[in-house]
Design an enzyme around this catalytic site. Sequence first.
Site, PDB file in Angstrom:
ATOM      1  CD  GLN A 171      -2.513   1.450   2.602  1.00  0.00           C
ATOM      2  OE1 GLN A 171      -2.036   0.940   3.628  1.00  0.00           O
ATOM      3  NE2 GLN A 171      -3.535   2.275   2.640  1.00  0.00           N
ATOM      4  CG  ASP A 182       6.775  -6.790  -2.887  1.00  0.00           C
ATOM      5  OD1 ASP A 182       6.640  -7.896  -2.337  1.00  0.00           O
ATOM      6  OD2 ASP A 182       6.265  -5.747  -2.420  1.00  0.00           O
ATOM      7  CB  ILE A 183       8.348 -11.757  -2.418  1.00  0.00           C
ATOM      8  CG1 ILE A 183       7.024 -11.305  -1.805  1.00  0.00           C
ATOM      9  CG2 ILE A 183       9.471 -11.692  -1.419  1.00  0.00           C
ATOM     10  CD1 ILE A 183       6.531 -12.208  -0.688  1.00  0.00           C
ATOM     11  CE1 TYR A 210       3.252  -3.947  11.499  1.00  0.00           C
ATOM     12  CE2 TYR A 210       1.627  -2.788  12.812  1.00  0.00           C
ATOM     13  CZ  TYR A 210       2.510  -2.809  11.757  1.00  0.00           C
ATOM     14  OH  TYR A 210       2.664  -1.699  10.978  1.00  0.00           O
ATOM     15  CB  ILE A 246      -1.628   4.651   5.482  1.00  0.00           C
ATOM     16  CG1 ILE A 246      -0.459   4.802   6.471  1.00  0.00           C
ATOM     17  CG2 ILE A 246      -1.424   5.536   4.260  1.00  0.00           C
ATOM     18  CD1 ILE A 246      -0.204   6.205   6.961  1.00  0.00           C
TER      19      ILE A 246
HETATM   20  N1  SER Z   1      -2.220  -0.029   9.715  1.00  0.00           N
HETATM   21  C1  SER Z   1      -1.468  -0.847  10.614  1.00  0.00           C
HETATM   22  C2  SER Z   1      -2.261  -2.000  11.105  1.00  0.00           C
HETATM   23  O1  SER Z   1      -3.454  -1.842  11.240  1.00  0.00           O
HETATM   24  C3  SER Z   1      -1.012  -0.019  11.799  1.00  0.00           C
HETATM   25  O2  SER Z   1       0.315   0.277  11.633  1.00  0.00           O
HETATM   26  O3  SER Z   1      -1.728  -3.018  11.369  1.00  0.00           O
END
Ligand code: SER
Length: 318
Positions: free
Chosen positions: A12, A34-35, A142, A172
């Site tokens: 993205q 990219d892969i 994450y 984003i």
């Molecule tokens: N947009 C990301 C997520 O939702 C946040 O860094 O994982």
Amino acid sequence: MSKILIIGAAGQIGSELTYKLRELHGDDNVIASDITYENTALVNSGIFEIVDAQDQASVRICVDKHKIDTIYLMAAMLSATGEKYPMKAWDLNMNSLFHVLNLAKEGIIKKVFWPSSIAVFGPTTPKVDTPQHSIMEPSTVYGITKQAGERWCDYYHKNYGVDVRSLRFPGIISWKTMPGGGTTDYAVEIYHQAILDKSYECFLKEDTELPMMFMDDAINAMVELMDAASETVKIRSSYNLAAISITPKEVSEAIKKHIPDFRISYSPDFRQKIADTWPKSIDDSEARTDWGWNQKFDLDKMTEEMLKNLSEKYAKVK
Ligand code: SER
């Protein structure tokens, strides 16, 4: 002239970053990688290489081949997918960062951009106007990888003089390339569904407030941070960055100004639990003071852009 490699360029943010950097630095100086070849628009737009961010040799070969001195490492597994594949998320997000930081430590790479996230914060963090320096007990894999990554960026800067720069991105919102596997993805899907279906079933509750940002602002922030004189970049873990804080209900109200019969329903899933641990709003005053960050898009302006561009995009496909 610097030679730039974008790793994870099909994603993205990576795709739009590639287009912008080519505009600024010239097509021959910006290598997308990219892969897979799946993002054909991106692949056909200029120099493209297959690079596996997890494979040190793969990164190294591309860096040598193109005499790269600057890397934007955009490959990552995001929050929602990361909960399904914890070890894969850890391996991808950490190994890729070490490969790039080590190339910079060796002096081959001169400048690195690496995105962090609001996911570094957790349930014990103050939720409103979350400060730059705050309690950080992330509860997603994450978030753990991003927080650990921030510490390593700071460590490589302090101990090895690596010029690494980073932003804690909020969700984003963009129309060119879909996000993949995040908790904030609803805020993109909702605009697509508004154009396609005039209705959307949201996986977060109506009053879930999260920090978000329009893609143009995110790209500008990266360009400005990377252009800033080194001594003004005082934070080498990652900068807080804010633009708009919104709930699904507020997004749907903004859409209704253009599509009055748009309907939204709510069916929260496992992502609600993740969203509940993240800040509602972010204090980004250090980014504003240190290198002059300022966003241009609010909810209404962004909604106008999203709906205009997506209706043109879907009209072409019909
Ligand atoms: N947009 C990301 C997520 O939702 C946040 O860094 O994982």
